[in-house]
Write a protein that holds these residues in place. Structure first.
Motif, short mmCIF file in Angstrom:
data_model
loop_
_atom_site.label_atom_id
_atom_site.label_comp_id
_atom_site.label_asym_id
_atom_site.label_seq_id
_atom_site.Cartn_x
_atom_site.Cartn_y
_atom_site.Cartn_z
N ARG A 188 -0.35 5.95 -8.78
CA ARG A 188 0.17 4.66 -8.71
C ARG A 188 0.59 4.53 -11.00
NH1 ARG A 188 1.36 2.92 -5.09
NH2 ARG A 188 0.21 1.59 -2.92
N ASP A 200 15.13 1.43 -0.06
CA ASP A 200 14.76 0.36 1.63
C ASP A 200 15.02 -1.06 1.34
OD1 ASP A 200 12.72 -1.57 2.29
OD2 ASP A 200 11.01 1.00 2.51
N ARG A 207 8.30 10.05 -6.18
CA ARG A 207 7.72 9.35 -4.77
C ARG A 207 5.88 10.12 -4.39
NH1 ARG A 207 9.51 6.49 -0.44
NH2 ARG A 207 9.73 7.55 1.36
N PHE A 208 5.80 9.18 -4.25
CA PHE A 208 4.26 9.36 -3.83
C PHE A 208 3.37 10.07 -4.78
CE2 PHE A 208 5.78 8.19 0.97
CZ PHE A 208 5.77 7.19 0.34
N MET A 217 15.62 6.54 -3.66
CA MET A 217 15.61 6.24 -2.42
C MET A 217 15.46 4.97 -1.66
SD MET A 217 13.83 7.59 0.32
CE MET A 217 12.21 9.01 0.27
N LYS A 244 13.97 0.46 6.82
CA LYS A 244 13.49 0.92 5.70
C LYS A 244 14.16 2.43 4.97
CE LYS A 244 9.81 -0.51 6.12
NZ LYS A 244 9.37 -1.24 4.57
N ARG A 245 13.37 2.65 4.19
CA ARG A 245 13.37 3.92 3.76
C ARG A 245 14.86 5.15 4.39
NH1 ARG A 245 9.34 8.48 5.50
NH2 ARG A 245 9.88 7.80 7.26
N PRO A 249 0.49 -1.04 0.11
CA PRO A 249 0.17 0.39 -0.25
C PRO A 249 0.84 1.55 0.11
CG PRO A 249 -0.73 -1.39 1.91
CD PRO A 249 0.41 -1.68 0.93
N ILE A 250 1.88 1.70 0.55
CA ILE A 250 2.93 2.81 0.74
C ILE A 250 4.30 2.31 -0.06
CG2 ILE A 250 1.88 2.96 2.86
CD1 ILE A 250 4.90 2.04 4.05
N ASP A 282 5.93 2.49 -3.30
CA ASP A 282 5.71 3.12 -5.51
C ASP A 282 5.69 2.40 -6.38
OD1 ASP A 282 4.65 5.56 -5.26
OD2 ASP A 282 6.90 6.17 -4.74
N TRP A 298 -0.12 2.42 -11.52
CA TRP A 298 -1.73 1.96 -12.71
C TRP A 298 -2.48 2.68 -13.62
CZ3 TRP A 298 -1.26 0.24 -7.47
CH2 TRP A 298 -2.47 0.67 -7.26
N ARG A 339 12.89 -4.55 1.16
CA ARG A 339 12.04 -4.81 -0.09
C ARG A 339 12.62 -5.67 -1.35
NH1 ARG A 339 9.18 1.13 -0.69
NH2 ARG A 339 7.78 1.12 0.89
#
Ligand code: SF4
Ligand code: SF4
Ligand code: FES
Lengths: 490, 184
Positions: free
Chosen positions: A213, A144, A209-210, A142, A133-134, A99-100, A102, A215, A147
């Protein structure tokens, strides 16, 4: 030339071809993470496992060379089971924070999970190894670590393509993680390729970043105008806003894209983008500004000059040439630009920062005109009262024009581009908003495509020139971009 | 081929054709209702919506005005993943994501608007949310605004927890929970 059979279909491939590439020739897709056509083989992710008859265990297709008589199965039950297991393994310590993230929507883990696994993990969330994390890993990236699936594409890219080797795999086993070497940052000028290369969301773009989305984004293939290399790119946009530029790999020029080129979209929606014309720094609608300009041209009869620009498309240069010849009716024009061309850094960036130096030559071939030296001399000579040109091209004759106190009619997209001394600044549509032909340093002719709409009331440069000419009392009949190319030897 | 059905209506009789008697008969019905309701207004089915709320059954499938759930610290549970915006068939959700400076959640909605004037109350947003951050369990029926702006819900008026709502970690739709508990 070994002859082998993949899934019952035989294929002949040059010696040294890997199974993955051989399958690709047959249109058989083998999932992969660490394999990349332009990087060395690492064989670390195990996603590409296939079954080879008589081989004791599954082999990695990306690192196994095809051999005579090999019989390969890419969709047997054993292979499918292996893919499920590899995915389960890769996801053991994955944070599952889609969900968070990119990368969601274009993530290798999401895609392959849906295609090949759909299985519940047998590992507890509490047992996951937590990593950092990031954190910013340079001006554009960025990182992370949680992941990361350790495919090492990023490490190989920095080692093999940019040869800057900022990244390394630290520690061992399930404690391994990608890290920057002591005191380094990912600022090699090509760093955003890593965000594209990373099959998961470990490396993501700080600029994107952010913002949107994945899609939602629509893709328009176009070309980069950051320098004379003219890379093929895709503009990703949504509801009239461009969010990012990514490379469109092609054999002729580019697999990657430089960071400078990727940021060129920003001028389109920058705060100083001109939505109206400027006369003596005052905002005014385009129409009255053109009428005003036409009057000034009238006054200067005979003492006007037009300079093309290697930053403009062939169409727009041709329109300027028509303006000089058929409307202003002067011989004081110049479309003669030359620059040293060639790849500067061994990767992509060109010595020539202008995207269309080669394209202006075709305009010169048809319309002739002065050489840049003669033109500069003419400006310095004091006979010229008014100069029409584009903002960046003005930089080439700035010293002469300033010394002679020439009145400037400048085409510019952003306020920041235009010289402060300009009498009139006329806005025009950027090449993300209109089509234009550009010729790169290899002589390849490429078109930009309109990805988004120009701001209200803003037209392509050729259309503005057409209007200006009709206010000056000479119709040029430029009602479309191809029209401007009429008679051109293309 | 379109099939045509022929209808033979009964011809009107004399009284009907004179018309006056039929009018009076119709008015009689109206008047009867008028006087009955005047004497006994309790029996009126009309309610003064939207000033007068209707009590709704506590049904798990009830879809009423949206809210965004809050974490214990008052921050939105929503992480601005855009899944509700993606799922919404009426295109009425508008989110702008931003980076939280210190929070490990990283991403949060700087702007979260729902345009109730466009919303079709389908509940897809609630279904789509992976964080269980959006709910339609307030029991209020939106509507009846004088100006359109009143129907635009922003993050500020969406963010609220219901009275007595338990800790939000892992909480599912409250009404759905009640419904399920009732089934036990
Ligand atoms: S209820 Fe349906 S229409 Fe309304 S916001 Fe949610 S998804 Fe959109
Ligand atoms: S689906 Fe849930 S978490 Fe995602 S943006 Fe909507 S409310 Fe927020
Ligand atoms: S693609 Fe073959 S091992 Fe990663």
């Amino acid at each position: 030339m070994p002859n082998l059979t993949i899934d019952g279909r035989s294929v002949e491939v040059p010696a040294g071809t890997t199974l993955l590439e051989a399958a690709q020739r047959l249109g058989i897709y083998i999932p992969r993470y660490c394999y990349h056509p332009k990087l060395s083989v690492s064989g670390s992710c195990r996603m590409c496992l296939v079954e080879v008859e008589k081989a004791p265990k599954l082999v990695t297709a990306c690192s196994t060379e095809a051999a005579e008589g090999m019989r390969v199965l890419t969709a047997s039950e054993k292979v499918r089971q292996a893919r499920r297991d590899v995915l389960e393994y890769l996801l053991i310590n994955h944070p599952l924070d889609c969900p968070i993230c990119d990368q969601a929507g274009e993530c290798g883990l999401q895609d392959y999970y849906m295609d090949y696994s759909l299985r519940k993990s047998r590992f507890e969330a509490e047992d996951k190894i937590l990593r950092q994390k990031r954190r910013a890993a340079g001006p554009y990236l960025m990182l992370d670590n949680e992941r990361c699936i350790l495919c090492t594409r990023c490490v190989r890219f920095c080692g093999e393509v940019t040869k800057t080797a900022e990244l390394e795999v630290m520690e061992r086993g399930d404690r391994s993680f990608i890290d920057l070497k002591e005191g380094r940052a990912l600022d090699n000028g090509y760093s955003l390729n890593i965000a594209d290369l990373c099959p998961v969301g470990a490396f993501t773009s700080r600029d994107f970043r952010f913002k949107a989305r994945a899609w939602f984004l629509k893709r328009t293939p176009t070309i980069c105008l950051g320098c004379a290399t003219g890379c093929e790119i895709e503009a990703h946009h949504y509801e009239g806003t461009i969010y990012r530029l990514v490379p469109h790999p092609n054999a002729e020029t580019n697999t990657w894209l430089c960071d400078h080129g990727r940021m060129t979209y920003k001028a389109v929606r920058a705060g100083d983008r001109l939505g109206k014309a400027l006369i003596r720094k005052g905002l005014i609608d385009l129409e009255p500004a053109l009428r005003e300009t036409a009057t000034r041209l009238e006054e200067a009869k005979g003492a006007a000059a037009v300079l093309g620009s290697p930053w403009l498309s062939v169409e727009d240069n041709a329109a300027l040439a028509r303006l000089a010849k058929d409307s202003v009716k002067t011989a004081n024009y110049c479309f003669d630009f030359s620059a040293e061309q060639g790849i500067k850094d061994g990767i992509l960036v060109n010595k020539d920062p202008a995207p269309n130096t080669a394209g202006t030559r075709t305009v010169k071939a048809l319309y002739g005109g002065l050489s840049l030296e003669e033109f500069t001399g003419l400006l310095a000579g004091g006979k010229i009262k008014i100069l029409i040109t584009e903002a960046k091209a003005y930089g080439l004759v700035k010293a002469a024009a300033e010394a002679a106190g020439i009145r400037l009619i400048i085409f510019a997209r952003n306020r920041g581009e235009a010289p402060a001394a300009a009498y009139a600044v006329l806005p025009y549509a950027s090449y993300f908003e209109t089509e234009g032909t550009f010729v790169n340093y290899q002589g390849l002719r490429r078109m930009t495509a309109a990805a988004v709409e120009p701001p209200q009331g803003i037209k392509p440069l050729w259309a503005v020139v057409n209007k200006l000419a009709s206010y000056s009392g000479a119709e040029l009949h430029l009602d479309s971009a191809p029209r401007a190319l009429k008679d051109m030897d293309f | 081929m379109i099939s045509v059905k022929k209808v033979n209506n009964r011809p009107l009789n004399l009284l009907e054709r004179i018309y006056v008697w039929e009018i009076a008969r119709g008015l009689l019905v109206t008047m009867r209702h008028f006087f009955v309701n005047l004497v006994n207004p309790k029996g009126l089915p009309t309610i003064q919506y939207p000033e007068q709320p209707i009590p709704l059954p506590g049904n798990a499938r009830l879809r009423t005005r949206h809210r965004l759930k809050m974490r214990a610290d008052g921050a939105p549970k929503c992480v601005a993943c855009f899944l509700c915006q993606t799922a919404c068939p009426a295109l009425c959700i508008h989110i702008e994501a931003a980076e939280h400076p210190e929070n490990l959640v990283e991403k949060y909605p700087a702007v979260f608007n729902i345009d109730l004037a466009r919303c079709v109350m389908c509940g897809m947003c609630v279904e789509a949310c992976p964080e269980d951050a959006i709910a339609m369990d307030t029991g209020e029926i939106p509507g009846g605004a004088v100006v359109r702006e009143e129907l635009l819900m922003t993050k500020e008026n969406l963010l609220r927890n219901l009275p007595g709502e338990p800790s939000l970690v892992g909480a599912a739709n409250r009404l759905a929970n009640e419904y399920l508990r009732g089934k036990e």
